[in-house]
Write a protein that holds these residues in place. Structure first.
Motif, PDB file in Angstrom:
ATOM      1  N   GLY A 102       7.942 -41.622  13.495  1.00 24.98           N
ATOM      2  CA  GLY A 102       6.698 -42.180  14.009  1.00 24.98           C
ATOM      3  C   GLY A 102       6.145 -43.202  13.049  1.00 24.98           C
ATOM      4  N   THR A 103       4.857 -43.461  13.168  1.00 21.94           N
ATOM      5  CA  THR A 103       4.221 -44.401  12.250  1.00 21.94           C
ATOM      6  C   THR A 103       4.083 -43.744  10.881  1.00 21.94           C
ATOM      7  OG1 THR A 103       1.956 -43.670  12.697  1.00 21.94           O
ATOM      8  CG2 THR A 103       2.852 -45.395  14.149  1.00 21.94           C
ATOM      9  N   LEU A 104       3.874 -44.550   9.881  1.00 20.69           N
ATOM     10  CA  LEU A 104       3.693 -44.016   8.534  1.00 20.69           C
ATOM     11  C   LEU A 104       2.504 -43.060   8.500  1.00 20.69           C
ATOM     12  CD1 LEU A 104       4.415 -43.868   5.556  1.00 20.69           C
ATOM     13  CD2 LEU A 104       3.021 -45.915   5.193  1.00 20.69           C
ATOM     14  N   VAL A 105       1.416 -43.418   9.149  1.00 23.03           N
ATOM     15  CA  VAL A 105       0.226 -42.554   9.144  1.00 23.03           C
ATOM     16  C   VAL A 105       0.528 -41.216   9.818  1.00 23.03           C
ATOM     17  CG1 VAL A 105      -2.132 -42.308  10.011  1.00 23.03           C
ATOM     18  CG2 VAL A 105      -1.388 -44.465   9.012  1.00 23.03           C
ATOM     19  N   GLU A 106       1.246 -41.235  10.947  1.00 26.95           N
ATOM     20  CA  GLU A 106       1.616 -39.983  11.619  1.00 26.95           C
ATOM     21  C   GLU A 106       2.451 -39.094  10.711  1.00 26.95           C
ATOM     22  OE1 GLU A 106       1.833 -41.713  16.204  1.00 26.95           O
ATOM     23  OE2 GLU A 106       3.638 -41.680  14.964  1.00 26.95           O
ATOM     24  N   ALA A 116       2.707 -51.861  18.653  1.00 24.36           N
ATOM     25  CA  ALA A 116       2.520 -53.053  17.819  1.00 24.36           C
ATOM     26  C   ALA A 116       2.630 -52.690  16.335  1.00 24.36           C
ATOM     27  CB  ALA A 116       1.176 -53.704  18.124  1.00 24.36           C
ATOM     28  N   LEU A 117       2.032 -51.573  15.948  1.00 24.35           N
ATOM     29  CA  LEU A 117       2.130 -51.123  14.557  1.00 24.35           C
ATOM     30  C   LEU A 117       3.573 -50.814  14.176  1.00 24.35           C
ATOM     31  CD1 LEU A 117      -0.974 -48.768  14.358  1.00 24.35           C
ATOM     32  CD2 LEU A 117      -0.649 -50.909  13.102  1.00 24.35           C
ATOM     33  N   LEU A 118       4.292 -50.161  15.078  1.00 28.99           N
ATOM     34  CA  LEU A 118       5.682 -49.828  14.800  1.00 28.99           C
ATOM     35  C   LEU A 118       6.547 -51.082  14.712  1.00 28.99           C
ATOM     36  CD1 LEU A 118       6.017 -46.641  16.999  1.00 28.99           C
ATOM     37  CD2 LEU A 118       6.203 -46.757  14.510  1.00 28.99           C
ATOM     38  N   ARG A 119       6.295 -52.050  15.565  1.00 31.14           N
ATOM     39  CA  ARG A 119       7.064 -53.305  15.497  1.00 31.14           C
ATOM     40  C   ARG A 119       6.748 -54.061  14.207  1.00 31.14           C
ATOM     41  NH1 ARG A 119       6.144 -53.297  21.011  1.00 31.14           N
ATOM     42  NH2 ARG A 119       4.295 -54.565  20.840  1.00 31.14           N
ATOM     43  N   ALA A 120       5.492 -54.048  13.803  1.00 29.61           N
ATOM     44  CA  ALA A 120       5.089 -54.784  12.605  1.00 29.61           C
ATOM     45  C   ALA A 120       5.544 -54.118  11.310  1.00 29.61           C
ATOM     46  CB  ALA A 120       3.568 -54.955  12.593  1.00 29.61           C
ATOM     47  N   HIS A 121       5.486 -52.794  11.274  1.00 29.06           N
ATOM     48  CA  HIS A 121       5.744 -52.083  10.022  1.00 29.06           C
ATOM     49  C   HIS A 121       6.991 -51.212  10.047  1.00 29.06           C
ATOM     50  CE1 HIS A 121       1.868 -53.476   8.655  1.00 29.06           C
ATOM     51  NE2 HIS A 121       1.345 -53.041   9.779  1.00 29.06           N
ATOM     52  N   GLY A 122       7.529 -50.991  11.224  1.00 25.14           N
ATOM     53  CA  GLY A 122       8.732 -50.176  11.361  1.00 25.14           C
ATOM     54  C   GLY A 122       8.420 -48.698  11.421  1.00 25.14           C
ATOM     55  N   MET A 129      -6.125 -40.123  19.282  1.00 23.74           N
ATOM     56  CA  MET A 129      -4.776 -40.614  19.425  1.00 23.74           C
ATOM     57  C   MET A 129      -4.827 -42.122  19.649  1.00 23.74           C
ATOM     58  SD  MET A 129      -1.819 -39.093  21.791  1.00 23.74           S
ATOM     59  CE  MET A 129      -1.160 -40.210  22.988  1.00 23.74           C
ATOM     60  N   THR A 130      -3.940 -42.833  19.008  1.00 26.97           N
ATOM     61  CA  THR A 130      -3.872 -44.283  19.115  1.00 26.97           C
ATOM     62  C   THR A 130      -3.296 -44.678  20.473  1.00 26.97           C
ATOM     63  OG1 THR A 130      -3.456 -44.393  16.749  1.00 26.97           O
ATOM     64  CG2 THR A 130      -2.934 -46.359  18.025  1.00 26.97           C
ATOM     65  N   PRO A 131      -3.913 -45.648  21.157  1.00 25.69           N
ATOM     66  CA  PRO A 131      -3.329 -46.120  22.420  1.00 25.69           C
ATOM     67  C   PRO A 131      -1.891 -46.596  22.204  1.00 25.69           C
ATOM     68  CG  PRO A 131      -5.531 -46.996  22.127  1.00 25.69           C
ATOM     69  CD  PRO A 131      -5.152 -46.323  20.832  1.00 25.69           C
ATOM     70  N   GLU A 132      -1.035 -46.350  23.181  1.00 24.50           N
ATOM     71  CA  GLU A 132       0.394 -46.630  23.038  1.00 24.50           C
ATOM     72  C   GLU A 132       0.684 -48.092  22.719  1.00 24.50           C
ATOM     73  OE1 GLU A 132       4.386 -45.896  22.619  1.00 24.50           O
ATOM     74  OE2 GLU A 132       2.700 -44.512  22.608  1.00 24.50           O
ATOM     75  N   ASN A 133      -0.040 -49.049  23.338  1.00 20.54           N
ATOM     76  CA  ASN A 133       0.247 -50.458  23.063  1.00 20.54           C
ATOM     77  C   ASN A 133      -0.065 -50.831  21.614  1.00 20.54           C
ATOM     78  OD1 ASN A 133      -2.553 -50.219  23.598  1.00 20.54           O
ATOM     79  ND2 ASN A 133      -2.686 -52.354  24.229  1.00 20.54           N
ATOM     80  N   ILE A 134      -1.103 -50.244  21.042  1.00 23.14           N
ATOM     81  CA  ILE A 134      -1.444 -50.506  19.639  1.00 23.14           C
ATOM     82  C   ILE A 134      -0.424 -49.829  18.737  1.00 23.14           C
ATOM     83  CG2 ILE A 134      -3.153 -50.079  17.827  1.00 23.14           C
ATOM     84  CD1 ILE A 134      -5.293 -50.409  20.032  1.00 23.14           C
ATOM     85  N   ARG A 135      -0.040 -48.609  19.099  1.00 29.03           N
ATOM     86  CA  ARG A 135       0.971 -47.882  18.326  1.00 29.03           C
ATOM     87  C   ARG A 135       2.288 -48.648  18.302  1.00 29.03           C
ATOM     88  NH1 ARG A 135       4.922 -44.286  18.880  1.00 29.03           N
ATOM     89  NH2 ARG A 135       5.086 -42.735  17.255  1.00 29.03           N
TER      90      ARG A 135
END
Length: 99
Positions: free
Chosen positions: A60-64, A9-15, A1-7
């Motif tokens: 969620g993230t695109l990968v999720e 950041a990914l969501l802010r960067a890519h939506g 599972m991706t750490p929440e702070n990295i997740r």
């Protein structure tokens, strides 16, 4: 599972992305099986997520979302992924599907 702070950041960067059903699903059994194949969810939790998937979709993230979509498509469940905005209190909320 991706750490929440990295997740976050990914969501802010890519939506965030929303996974939803692309058509009617007359029987939720394939959906439940696919969700339980993808995640270590109890039957009760899989039912809750299946209901959310059929109503508003999972976010969620695109990968999720692609990961869940892969399992759903393997069970012949038609799904679609599209951009979604789920921001609350300045944070993109954790997707139910990421747990």
């Amino acid at each position: 599972m991706t750490p929440e702070n990295i997740r976050q950041a990914l969501l802010r960067a890519h939506g965030p992305m929303r996974l939803g059903l692309a058509g009617d699903v007359p029987n939720l059994v394939p959906v439940l099986k696919a969700l339980r194949d993808a995640k270590p969810w109890s039957l009760g939790e899989a039912r809750k997520q299946a209901a959310r998937l059929t109503e508003t979709g999972l976010v969620g993230t695109l990968v999720e979302m692609e990961f869940l979509a892969l399992h759903l498509r393997a069970r012949a469940v038609a799904v679609a992924i599209e951009p979604a905005d789920v921001v609350q209190d300045g944070l993109v909320q954790r997707c139910d599907a990421s747990g």
